[in-house]
Scaffold this motif. Structure first.
Motif, PDB file in Angstrom:
ATOM      1  N   PRO A 173       0.881  -1.280  -0.071  1.00 40.79           N
ATOM      2  CA  PRO A 173       0.006  -0.002  -0.027  1.00 40.79           C
ATOM      3  C   PRO A 173       0.839   1.056   0.004  1.00 40.79           C
ATOM      4  O   PRO A 173       2.178   1.161   0.246  1.00 40.79           O
ATOM      5  CB  PRO A 173      -0.702  -0.191   1.361  1.00 40.79           C
ATOM      6  CG  PRO A 173      -0.049  -0.895   2.018  1.00 40.79           C
ATOM      7  CD  PRO A 173       0.915  -2.109   1.394  1.00 40.79           C
ATOM      8  N   ILE A 174       0.270   2.379  -0.525  1.00 41.86           N
ATOM      9  CA  ILE A 174       0.774   3.724  -0.194  1.00 41.86           C
ATOM     10  C   ILE A 174       0.309   4.425   0.957  1.00 41.86           C
ATOM     11  O   ILE A 174      -0.886   4.414   0.929  1.00 41.86           O
ATOM     12  CB  ILE A 174       0.901   4.309  -1.636  1.00 41.86           C
ATOM     13  CG1 ILE A 174      -0.519   4.531  -1.945  1.00 41.86           C
ATOM     14  CG2 ILE A 174       1.716   3.827  -2.766  1.00 41.86           C
ATOM     15  CD1 ILE A 174      -0.657   5.519  -3.478  1.00 41.86           C
ATOM     16  N   ARG A 175       1.077   5.203   1.578  1.00 42.00           N
ATOM     17  CA  ARG A 175       0.587   6.153   2.518  1.00 42.00           C
ATOM     18  C   ARG A 175      -0.321   7.247   2.004  1.00 42.00           C
ATOM     19  O   ARG A 175       0.383   7.863   1.285  1.00 42.00           O
ATOM     20  CB  ARG A 175       1.733   6.708   3.724  1.00 42.00           C
ATOM     21  CG  ARG A 175       1.034   7.237   4.965  1.00 42.00           C
ATOM     22  CD  ARG A 175       1.734   7.231   5.883  1.00 42.00           C
ATOM     23  NE  ARG A 175       2.534   5.868   6.435  1.00 42.00           N
ATOM     24  CZ  ARG A 175       1.757   4.982   7.283  1.00 42.00           C
ATOM     25  NH1 ARG A 175       0.679   5.398   7.734  1.00 42.00           N
ATOM     26  NH2 ARG A 175       2.367   3.763   7.470  1.00 42.00           N
ATOM     27  N   ILE A 176      -1.606   7.605   2.640  1.00 38.56           N
ATOM     28  CA  ILE A 176      -2.414   8.601   1.988  1.00 38.56           C
ATOM     29  C   ILE A 176      -2.712   9.573   3.315  1.00 38.56           C
ATOM     30  O   ILE A 176      -3.411  10.634   2.938  1.00 38.56           O
ATOM     31  CB  ILE A 176      -3.546   8.184   1.180  1.00 38.56           C
ATOM     32  CG1 ILE A 176      -4.322   7.208   2.101  1.00 38.56           C
ATOM     33  CG2 ILE A 176      -3.322   7.387   0.177  1.00 38.56           C
ATOM     34  CD1 ILE A 176      -5.815   6.483   1.669  1.00 38.56           C
ATOM     35  N   GLY A 177      -2.197   9.383   4.465  1.00 36.94           N
ATOM     36  CA  GLY A 177      -2.432   9.916   5.766  1.00 36.94           C
ATOM     37  C   GLY A 177      -1.491   9.399   6.831  1.00 36.94           C
ATOM     38  O   GLY A 177      -0.936   8.518   6.395  1.00 36.94           O
ATOM     39  N   TRP A 209      -4.548   1.540  -2.105  1.00 32.56           N
ATOM     40  CA  TRP A 209      -3.623   0.836  -3.162  1.00 32.56           C
ATOM     41  C   TRP A 209      -3.770   1.642  -4.558  1.00 32.56           C
ATOM     42  O   TRP A 209      -4.759   1.890  -4.595  1.00 32.56           O
ATOM     43  CB  TRP A 209      -4.082  -0.653  -2.993  1.00 32.56           C
ATOM     44  CG  TRP A 209      -3.337  -1.462  -2.199  1.00 32.56           C
ATOM     45  CD1 TRP A 209      -2.491  -2.366  -2.132  1.00 32.56           C
ATOM     46  CD2 TRP A 209      -4.057  -1.705  -0.692  1.00 32.56           C
ATOM     47  NE1 TRP A 209      -2.051  -2.923  -1.155  1.00 32.56           N
ATOM     48  CE2 TRP A 209      -2.912  -2.439   0.067  1.00 32.56           C
ATOM     49  CE3 TRP A 209      -4.850  -1.044   0.265  1.00 32.56           C
ATOM     50  CZ2 TRP A 209      -3.094  -3.085   1.340  1.00 32.56           C
ATOM     51  CZ3 TRP A 209      -5.022  -1.193   1.535  1.00 32.56           C
ATOM     52  CH2 TRP A 209      -4.025  -2.536   1.889  1.00 32.56           C
ATOM     53  N   ILE A 210      -2.831   1.382  -5.379  1.00 31.41           N
ATOM     54  CA  ILE A 210      -3.101   1.699  -6.584  1.00 31.41           C
ATOM     55  C   ILE A 210      -4.034   0.859  -7.362  1.00 31.41           C
ATOM     56  O   ILE A 210      -3.710  -0.562  -7.319  1.00 31.41           O
ATOM     57  CB  ILE A 210      -2.003   2.052  -7.442  1.00 31.41           C
ATOM     58  CG1 ILE A 210      -0.998   3.069  -6.766  1.00 31.41           C
ATOM     59  CG2 ILE A 210      -1.964   2.256  -8.917  1.00 31.41           C
ATOM     60  CD1 ILE A 210       0.197   3.277  -7.150  1.00 31.41           C
TER      61      ILE A 210
END
Length: 75
Positions: free
Chosen positions: A27-31, A37-38
């Motif tokens: 996953p990518i951190r969004i906060g 996830w893309i």
């Protein structure tokens, strides 16, 4: 996360176990306390999975209930 679970059909725990074994997109951190996830990465992972019944051998990475990843002793 609910959308990823719905799309893949696997549980949150299974997703993180697969991430730990480098078998699922990270996953990518969004906060501060949120990840995402893309969508294209998830779709590519789904498309790369074999069809049901076509697995030739079990995964080399097993998930241990204590959050430890162990190698399959048969391989």
């Amino acid at each position: 996360m609910p959308q990823v679970i719905e799309q893949t059909g696997i549980s949150r725990a299974q997703i993180y176990a697969l991430i730990g074994c480098d078998q699922f997109p990270r996953p990518i951190r969004i906060g501060k306390r949120a990840v995402g996830w893309i969508e294209a990465d998830i779709q590519a992972w789904i498309n790369a999975r074999p069809l049901a019944g076509s697995w030739s051998k079990p995964s080399m990475c097993l998930y241990h209930p204590d959050d430890q990843h162990i190698t399959n002793p048969e391989h």
